[in-house]
Design a protein around this motif. Structure first.
Motif, PDB file in Angstrom:
ATOM      1  N   LEU A 377       0.824  -1.200   0.000  1.00  0.00           N
ATOM      2  CA  LEU A 377       0.000   0.000   0.000  1.00  0.00           C
ATOM      3  C   LEU A 377       0.864   1.258   0.000  1.00  0.00           C
ATOM      4  CD1 LEU A 377      -2.837   1.286   0.228  1.00  0.00           C
ATOM      5  CD2 LEU A 377      -2.554   1.181   2.719  1.00  0.00           C
ATOM      6  N   ILE A 378       1.905   1.267   0.814  1.00  0.00           N
ATOM      7  CA  ILE A 378       2.723   2.474   0.946  1.00  0.00           C
ATOM      8  C   ILE A 378       3.642   2.663  -0.255  1.00  0.00           C
ATOM      9  CG2 ILE A 378       4.586   3.484   2.344  1.00  0.00           C
ATOM     10  CD1 ILE A 378       3.054   2.329   4.801  1.00  0.00           C
ATOM     11  N   SER A 382      -2.296   2.118  -3.654  1.00  0.00           N
ATOM     12  CA  SER A 382      -3.605   1.696  -4.174  1.00  0.00           C
ATOM     13  C   SER A 382      -4.066   0.446  -3.439  1.00  0.00           C
ATOM     14  CB  SER A 382      -3.525   1.396  -5.675  1.00  0.00           C
ATOM     15  OG  SER A 382      -4.772   0.910  -6.163  1.00  0.00           O
ATOM     16  N   PHE A 383      -5.386   0.354  -3.238  1.00  0.00           N
ATOM     17  CA  PHE A 383      -5.997  -0.872  -2.752  1.00  0.00           C
ATOM     18  C   PHE A 383      -6.432  -1.785  -3.899  1.00  0.00           C
ATOM     19  CE2 PHE A 383      -7.102   1.450   1.323  1.00  0.00           C
ATOM     20  CZ  PHE A 383      -6.421   0.576   2.159  1.00  0.00           C
ATOM     21  N   THR A 484     -17.279  -2.911  -7.941  1.00  0.00           N
ATOM     22  CA  THR A 484     -17.133  -1.728  -8.776  1.00  0.00           C
ATOM     23  C   THR A 484     -17.232  -0.459  -7.938  1.00  0.00           C
ATOM     24  OG1 THR A 484     -18.112  -2.889 -10.649  1.00  0.00           O
ATOM     25  CG2 THR A 484     -18.024  -0.489 -10.782  1.00  0.00           C
ATOM     26  N   GLY A 485     -16.193   0.340  -7.977  1.00  0.00           N
ATOM     27  CA  GLY A 485     -16.175   1.598  -7.253  1.00  0.00           C
ATOM     28  C   GLY A 485     -15.836   1.490  -5.786  1.00  0.00           C
ATOM     29  N   ALA A 486     -15.605   0.285  -5.282  1.00  0.00           N
ATOM     30  CA  ALA A 486     -15.287   0.126  -3.856  1.00  0.00           C
ATOM     31  C   ALA A 486     -13.880   0.626  -3.566  1.00  0.00           C
ATOM     32  CB  ALA A 486     -15.413  -1.336  -3.444  1.00  0.00           C
ATOM     33  N   LEU A 487     -13.681   1.128  -2.362  1.00  0.00           N
ATOM     34  CA  LEU A 487     -12.331   1.519  -1.953  1.00  0.00           C
ATOM     35  C   LEU A 487     -11.397   0.326  -2.076  1.00  0.00           C
ATOM     36  CD1 LEU A 487     -10.227   3.381  -0.640  1.00  0.00           C
ATOM     37  CD2 LEU A 487     -11.127   2.640   1.594  1.00  0.00           C
TER      38      LEU A 487
END
Length: 540
Positions: A377-378, A382-383, A484-487
């Motif tokens: 992540l760092i 991005s997730f 779709t669109g989720a964090l």
């Protein structure tokens, strides 16, 4: 999904060009393409490539000048071209002008004005294997080299000391082999051409702060995968560090080792901090994650580096998905990973390696995967691991060998097949009739986190639980029922009743719901499926 904005690329012409064949009177066989690059209406210097559309061959590369102009000469005027401009600052998407025709003729290009030099960018300094190492990036076409300035006190750019050394060209890494040990040092770099030199911002090397904190702040959680800014220890927004920064940071320095014939990845000790703080210029508070290679105030040692109260310098995780032969769990290339075994059986297979003086082998552990998730992540910001790295083997319906290209693509710092192919049983996390529980290494007792599972069948996280007992994990707090669109567009499910153990990663048929943050806590320890395997690990 990319979340960068686009900038403007304008070729001189984009209409069809149709010069006659070479030798026709008054017509040239050669041509040129010229145009401008602008960012939000302002001329900009950016890298521009010319690609022959029919063959895909790169036929030219240049940088636009200070006024945004670029030009490619001596092109085949009967061909079509794609002109691609890229933002080296990674604030905007690359843009492309397609089906561009060359202007017939190749008039002499006027001699350009000398470019304005730009100081070395993204300068960082770190201790790499005992050597003070500077990393940087460059945008100048005509610089002749870089000079290094060093001092034991802050350096005034208007009163520079004598240069420590000069390196010709465009070095990305410079080692200071004469740096005095145990001394705080200050550096500036100068890009030079003839009598012109431009000086970088100052960087400080503190030998006691090697592996200093680096973090990300989630500044927009409404976009799939999230939008992140990189931050320093204080929460100040900084440019995304160069790749060399992460390569040289001790916490990210994963290395490969073979133990008992098994391919393992060493993950060095690190510390974590998570907090919601103000991140100017953004409004409100933002969820932030930091890692550091050395102890810091308000940081905690990752649980993966604590073995029954003994602090570990590192842990080892299988480079490849698990393969069982001779009753032992292996980590090997070019084999089909083993499935159709229960969580209980894979524990037995991993423990079976611990004979004839060999110790420490076990099933991989959720605390280990958590460290890998934080580092990813760092570094990546991005997730959405499928979008940011690779889709992996999530659509084929076929289990591939451990080092298949699709598995190699779904990797991070040498750990192969972190999602897709086979979903993997993992130790360290479960729920008992809804009570989320954790345990350390050694298959010891389970402890309640005080958190309860969500009962929704399928969830995709829009925020991450902040409770201290699970703050180092990535458990959905708020969620939606579509990726779709989720964090975090990776499937997360806590369901059923009884003693339910965990699966991670997703498999060959999981599609877009697979990923580094996929977590399925749905099955008992005695279940076995053809889509589920596991992975070897070792606690040294």
């Amino acid at each position: 999904m990319s979340h960068l904005r686009a900038f403007a690329l304008k070729p001189l012409i984009q209409a069809r060009a149709n010069p006659r064949r070479p030798g026709s009177a008054g017509v040239y066989a050669l041509g040129y393409v010229a145009g401008t690059v602008k960012i939000e209406g302002i001329a900009a210097r950016r890298r521009v490539r010319c690609i022959e559309r029919q063959t895909g061959c790169l036929v030219g590369e240049t940088w636009s000048t200070a006024d945004g102009s670029y030009r490619f000469d001596y092109l085949n005027a009967r061909r079509r071209y794609q002109i691609l401009a890229m933002d080296y600052e990674l604030q905007f998407n690359a843009v492309i002008a397609d089906n561009v025709g060359a202007v017939a003729g190749a008039p002499e290009r006027p001699t350009p004005e000398p470019e304005d030099l730009i100081a070395p960018r993204n300068v960082t300094v770190a201790d790499v294997a005992g050597t003070v190492t500077l990393s940087m990036s460059h945008v100048n076409l005509t610089q002749q080299g870089v000079r290094v300035y060093r001092s034991t006190s802050p350096i005034d750019p208007n009163s520079l000391p004598a240069p420590l050394m000069g390196v010709s060209g465009w070095p990305e890494v410079i080692e200071d082999t004469t740096a005095p040990a145990g001394t705080v040092l200050y550096y500036r770099l100068g890009a030079y051409r003839d009598d012109t030199e431009v000086i970088s911002e100052e960087v400080e090397f503190d030998p006691d702060a090697a592996g200093a904190p680096i973090g990300v702040a989630l500044v927009d959680d409404t976009v799939q995968g999230g939008v992140f800014e990189w931050i320093d220890a204080s929460g100040t927004v900084i440019p995304k560090p160069a790749q060399a920064f992460f390569d040289n940071h001790p916490a990210f320095n994963l290395t490969e080792e073979t133990v008992d014939g098994q391919h393992l990845i060493n993950v060095p000790k690190s510390y974590w901090r998570r907090a919601e703080i103000s991140i100017p210029p953004y409004s409100g508070t933002k969820d932030c994650w930091w890692v550091a290679a050395a102890p810091q105030p308000d940081y905690q040692l990752f649980s993966a580096f604590d073995s029954g109260g003994i602090e570990l310098s590192h842990f080892q995780i299988g480079k490849y998905e698990g393969y069982v032969t001779g009753g032992k769990l292996c980590s090997l290339p070019a084999v089909t990973p083993t499935s159709s075994r229960s969580w209980n059986q894979f524990h037995i297979d991993a423990d079976a390696r611990n004979v004839s003086g060999v110790t420490g082998f076990c099933m991989h552990h959720m605390d280990m995967r958590s460290v890998i998730q934080w580092l990813y992540l760092i570094e990546v910001g991005s997730f959405d691991s499928q979008e940011a790295t690779a889709r992996g083997n999530v659509d084929s319906g076929t289990v591939y060998v451990t080092d298949h290209a699709d598995n190699l693509a779904a990797s991070y710092r040498g750990i192969v097949g972190l999602w897709g192919n086979l979903t993997e049983w993992i130790d360290g996390l479960r729920h008992v009739s809804g009570d989320i529980q954790r345990r350390g290494y050694g298959q010891g007792s389970w402890n309640s986190t005080g958190e309860t599972r969500d009962t929704t069948a399928t969830t995709y996280a829009n925020s991450i639980r902040p409770a201290r007992s699970v703050a180092d994990l990535f458990i959905a707090d708020t969620y939606q029922t579509s990726e779709t669109g989720a964090l975090v567009p990776d499937y997360q499910r806590w369901h059923s009743s009884g003693e339910i153990v965990a699966l991670v990663g997703g498999n060959r048929s999981s599609g877009g719901s697979a990923g580094l943050w996929y977590l399925n806590v749905l099955n008992s320890a005695t279940d076995a499926y053809s889509s589920v395997g596991s992975r070897l690990a070792r606690v040294p």
